[in-house]
Design a protein around this motif. Structure first.
Motif, PDB file in Angstrom:
ATOM      1  N   GLY A 128       0.782  -1.229   0.000  1.00  0.00           N
ATOM      2  CA  GLY A 128       0.000   0.000   0.000  1.00  0.00           C
ATOM      3  C   GLY A 128       0.812   1.276   0.000  1.00  0.00           C
ATOM      4  N   HIS A 129       2.140   1.163  -0.025  1.00  0.00           N
ATOM      5  CA  HIS A 129       3.014   2.326  -0.034  1.00  0.00           C
ATOM      6  C   HIS A 129       3.986   2.213  -1.202  1.00  0.00           C
ATOM      7  CE1 HIS A 129       1.949   3.671   4.148  1.00  0.00           C
ATOM      8  NE2 HIS A 129       1.622   2.384   4.237  1.00  0.00           N
ATOM      9  N   ALA A 130       4.371   3.340  -1.773  1.00  0.00           N
ATOM     10  CA  ALA A 130       5.328   3.332  -2.873  1.00  0.00           C
ATOM     11  C   ALA A 130       6.674   2.795  -2.405  1.00  0.00           C
ATOM     12  CB  ALA A 130       5.499   4.745  -3.443  1.00  0.00           C
ATOM     13  N   GLY A 131       7.368   2.087  -3.310  1.00  0.00           N
ATOM     14  CA  GLY A 131       8.696   1.592  -2.992  1.00  0.00           C
ATOM     15  C   GLY A 131       9.676   2.734  -2.793  1.00  0.00           C
ATOM     16  N   GLY A 132      10.692   2.497  -1.997  1.00  0.00           N
ATOM     17  CA  GLY A 132      11.634   3.556  -1.650  1.00  0.00           C
ATOM     18  C   GLY A 132      12.382   4.126  -2.833  1.00  0.00           C
ATOM     19  N   THR A 133      12.612   3.318  -3.890  1.00  0.00           N
ATOM     20  CA  THR A 133      13.333   3.821  -5.062  1.00  0.00           C
ATOM     21  C   THR A 133      12.415   4.515  -6.063  1.00  0.00           C
ATOM     22  OG1 THR A 133      13.125   1.667  -6.155  1.00  0.00           O
ATOM     23  CG2 THR A 133      15.134   2.063  -4.869  1.00  0.00           C
ATOM     24  N   HIS A 134      11.144   4.668  -5.704  1.00  0.00           N
ATOM     25  CA  HIS A 134      10.180   5.295  -6.620  1.00  0.00           C
ATOM     26  C   HIS A 134       9.682   6.644  -6.095  1.00  0.00           C
ATOM     27  CE1 HIS A 134       9.548   1.809  -9.366  1.00  0.00           C
ATOM     28  NE2 HIS A 134       9.975   1.158  -8.303  1.00  0.00           N
ATOM     29  N   THR A 135      10.297   7.168  -5.059  1.00  0.00           N
ATOM     30  CA  THR A 135       9.824   8.420  -4.471  1.00  0.00           C
ATOM     31  C   THR A 135      10.969   9.424  -4.336  1.00  0.00           C
ATOM     32  OG1 THR A 135      10.174   7.529  -2.230  1.00  0.00           O
ATOM     33  CG2 THR A 135       7.976   7.284  -3.174  1.00  0.00           C
ATOM     34  N   GLY A 136      10.644  10.686  -4.556  1.00  0.00           N
ATOM     35  CA  GLY A 136      11.569  11.793  -4.291  1.00  0.00           C
ATOM     36  C   GLY A 136      12.895  11.666  -4.998  1.00  0.00           C
ATOM     37  N   GLY A 137      13.933  12.122  -4.324  1.00  0.00           N
ATOM     38  CA  GLY A 137      15.271  12.089  -4.897  1.00  0.00           C
ATOM     39  C   GLY A 137      15.788  10.690  -5.130  1.00  0.00           C
ATOM     40  N   ASN A 138      15.286   9.707  -4.362  1.00  0.00           N
ATOM     41  CA  ASN A 138      15.720   8.323  -4.574  1.00  0.00           C
ATOM     42  C   ASN A 138      15.326   7.817  -5.954  1.00  0.00           C
ATOM     43  OD1 ASN A 138      16.923   7.982  -2.071  1.00  0.00           O
ATOM     44  ND2 ASN A 138      15.022   7.303  -1.104  1.00  0.00           N
ATOM     45  N   ALA A 139      14.172   8.283  -6.452  1.00  0.00           N
ATOM     46  CA  ALA A 139      13.721   7.845  -7.779  1.00  0.00           C
ATOM     47  C   ALA A 139      14.689   8.318  -8.855  1.00  0.00           C
ATOM     48  CB  ALA A 139      12.310   8.366  -8.054  1.00  0.00           C
ATOM     49  N   GLU A 140      15.102   9.578  -8.774  1.00  0.00           N
ATOM     50  CA  GLU A 140      16.056  10.087  -9.763  1.00  0.00           C
ATOM     51  C   GLU A 140      17.410   9.405  -9.612  1.00  0.00           C
ATOM     52  OE1 GLU A 140      18.184  11.871 -12.630  1.00  0.00           O
ATOM     53  OE2 GLU A 140      15.998  11.772 -12.417  1.00  0.00           O
ATOM     54  N   LYS A 141      17.823   9.164  -8.384  1.00  0.00           N
ATOM     55  CA  LYS A 141      19.114   8.510  -8.147  1.00  0.00           C
ATOM     56  C   LYS A 141      19.148   7.107  -8.746  1.00  0.00           C
ATOM     57  CE  LYS A 141      22.201   7.127  -4.349  1.00  0.00           C
ATOM     58  NZ  LYS A 141      22.356   7.012  -2.878  1.00  0.00           N
ATOM     59  N   CYS A 142      18.010   6.389  -8.623  1.00  0.00           N
ATOM     60  CA  CYS A 142      17.961   5.010  -9.112  1.00  0.00           C
ATOM     61  C   CYS A 142      17.604   4.946 -10.600  1.00  0.00           C
ATOM     62  CB  CYS A 142      16.953   4.207  -8.300  1.00  0.00           C
ATOM     63  SG  CYS A 142      16.799   2.476  -8.828  1.00  0.00           S
ATOM     64  N   TRP A 143      16.438   5.511 -10.952  1.00  0.00           N
ATOM     65  CA  TRP A 143      15.921   5.366 -12.314  1.00  0.00           C
ATOM     66  C   TRP A 143      16.553   6.349 -13.294  1.00  0.00           C
ATOM     67  CZ3 TRP A 143      12.798   1.334 -13.479  1.00  0.00           C
ATOM     68  CH2 TRP A 143      12.289   0.631 -12.386  1.00  0.00           C
ATOM     69  N   GLY A 144      17.297   7.313 -12.771  1.00  0.00           N
ATOM     70  CA  GLY A 144      18.019   8.244 -13.628  1.00  0.00           C
ATOM     71  C   GLY A 144      19.485   7.880 -13.697  1.00  0.00           C
ATOM     72  N   ARG A 145      20.240   8.311 -12.696  1.00  0.00           N
ATOM     73  CA  ARG A 145      21.693   8.134 -12.740  1.00  0.00           C
ATOM     74  C   ARG A 145      22.111   6.666 -12.739  1.00  0.00           C
ATOM     75  NH1 ARG A 145      25.812   6.887  -9.849  1.00  0.00           N
ATOM     76  NH2 ARG A 145      24.569   6.495  -7.997  1.00  0.00           N
ATOM     77  N   GLN A 146      21.576   5.885 -11.777  1.00  0.00           N
ATOM     78  CA  GLN A 146      22.050   4.500 -11.676  1.00  0.00           C
ATOM     79  C   GLN A 146      21.636   3.666 -12.881  1.00  0.00           C
ATOM     80  OE1 GLN A 146      24.264   3.515  -9.600  1.00  0.00           O
ATOM     81  NE2 GLN A 146      24.293   1.404 -10.344  1.00  0.00           N
ATOM     82  N   GLN A 147      20.454   3.938 -13.414  1.00  0.00           N
ATOM     83  CA  GLN A 147      20.037   3.206 -14.616  1.00  0.00           C
ATOM     84  C   GLN A 147      20.969   3.503 -15.793  1.00  0.00           C
ATOM     85  OE1 GLN A 147      16.169   1.631 -16.523  1.00  0.00           O
ATOM     86  NE2 GLN A 147      15.948   3.850 -16.408  1.00  0.00           N
ATOM     87  N   LEU A 148      21.401   4.750 -15.905  1.00  0.00           N
ATOM     88  CA  LEU A 148      22.337   5.115 -16.971  1.00  0.00           C
ATOM     89  C   LEU A 148      23.656   4.357 -16.810  1.00  0.00           C
ATOM     90  CD1 LEU A 148      23.111   6.906 -19.394  1.00  0.00           C
ATOM     91  CD2 LEU A 148      23.870   8.633 -17.753  1.00  0.00           C
ATOM     92  N   VAL A 149      24.151   4.294 -15.573  1.00  0.00           N
ATOM     93  CA  VAL A 149      25.423   3.617 -15.322  1.00  0.00           C
ATOM     94  C   VAL A 149      25.322   2.131 -15.649  1.00  0.00           C
ATOM     95  CG1 VAL A 149      27.050   2.919 -13.517  1.00  0.00           C
ATOM     96  CG2 VAL A 149      26.185   5.268 -13.575  1.00  0.00           C
ATOM     97  N   THR A 150      24.302   1.459 -15.111  1.00  0.00           N
ATOM     98  CA  THR A 150      24.234   0.007 -15.256  1.00  0.00           C
ATOM     99  C   THR A 150      23.785  -0.426 -16.648  1.00  0.00           C
ATOM    100  OG1 THR A 150      22.065   0.132 -14.174  1.00  0.00           O
ATOM    101  CG2 THR A 150      23.930  -0.508 -12.823  1.00  0.00           C
ATOM    102  N   SER A 151      22.887   0.317 -17.275  1.00  0.00           N
ATOM    103  CA  SER A 151      22.487  -0.046 -18.642  1.00  0.00           C
ATOM    104  C   SER A 151      23.661   0.088 -19.590  1.00  0.00           C
ATOM    105  CB  SER A 151      21.316   0.817 -19.110  1.00  0.00           C
ATOM    106  OG  SER A 151      21.664   2.192 -19.171  1.00  0.00           O
TER     107      SER A 151
END
Length: 294
Positions: A215-238
């Motif tokens: 019932g709550h959003a995952g920690g990597t999908h909210t606020g600055g964590n979302a950009e850190k994971c789905w932005g920067r980290q996704q670029l690095v690992t992809s």
């Protein structure tokens, strides 16, 4: 038989619900099950210590300090006793029924080369499909060997994601070189799948009926964590993934292998309807009409 590996970080409202659902669903299957929890926030050690005592040995805690999921799952794997390791995320509630547990045992016993079974989303062919597939692979009839509905897939993702313990050890676990401690493990699941294929193992997908969110959003999908994971980290690992596995020739070879395994193992649920062939859409039309090879 099973070790559920949970990487937990700052979701106190879900602790007892998660532990209880896993104990009911997996622990109640009669298969022998434990929940190995990497508690990634040491300030919540007391809560997990209490749950461990209440669970009478079902919960096995490991403590760390914000190493995040790649290192957290690898830490959990080192103390897990199960033959099958179930990667689990801390916003997921297990289904009431233990059917998924019995289905997994049937399939892994029948297919000794199978290393990984995804239970979230999948792709039959990574570079020819525009997005992940979701839901039961009902384009095939149930597997005649096991009576279970599943499919071979090139890539499956977190989570749940089940790995044969011997394969996890042989492959070296998740690749910690793709991220720093504290970074999310995005693309680590696909990297593990492709490494398994390259090493002679196989990957599949089975849908888990009845799994819920908390019932709550995952920690990597909210606020600055979302950009850190789905932005920067996704670029690095992809970028790292594509340097390692992105050759079109290699991707074509893996897709061809998955197609051949599927054609030989399964039968179309609706053979008279070409639209029900999973290789007839999303860029996969070059595989034809799901005709079994000679």
């Amino acid at each position: 038989m099973f070790s559920i590996m949970l990487n937990y970080f700052k979701r106190p409202w879900a602790i007892r619900r998660m532990a209880s659902s896993m104990a009911t669903s997996c622990g109640g299957s009669g298969m022998g099950c434990e929940a190995v929890v990497n508690v990634d926030n040491p300030h919540e050690a007391a809560e997990w210590a209490a749950v461990t005592l209440e669970s009478k040995g079902f919960v096995v805690p490991v403590f760390s300090s914000n190493v995040h999921e790649t290192r957290g799952y690898n830490r959990a794997a080192k103390v897990s006793r199960g033959k099958l390791l179930v990667v689990w995320q801390d916003d997921q509630i297990a289904p009431d029924s233990p059917k998924w547990v019995h289905d997994l045992v049937r399939v892994f016993d029948a297919y000794p080369q199978l290393a990984i079974m995804g239970m979230n989303t999948f792709r039959l062919c990574k570079h020819l499909e525009g997005t992940n597939r979701w839901g039961a692979p009902d384009f095939w009839l149930p597997d005649p060997k096991t009576g279970v509905r599943w499919t071979y897939a090139q890539n499956v993702d977190f989570a749940p994601l089940v790995v044969r313990a011997t394969a996890y050890e042989e492959l070296g676990g998740l690749d910690e070189g793709f991220s720093r401690s504290g970074d999310c493990g995005i693309w680590g699941d696909w990297e593990l799948c492709n490494r398994a294929w390259m090493d002679g193992w196989q990957t599949g997908f089975m849908f888990m009926e009845g799994r819920q969110g908390d019932g709550h959003a995952g920690g990597t999908h909210t606020g600055g964590n979302a950009e850190k994971c789905w932005g920067r980290q996704q670029l690095v690992t992809s970028s790292g993934f594509n340097k390692r596995y992105g050759s079109p020739r290699l991707q074509d070879e893996l897709c061809d292998k998955v197609w051949g395994l599927n054609m030989r193992a399964f039968t179309l649920a609706a053979p008279d309807d070409p639209k029900k062939c999973p290789y007839g859409a999303q860029g996969l039309t070059r595989f034809g009409n799901c005709t079994k090879p000679a």
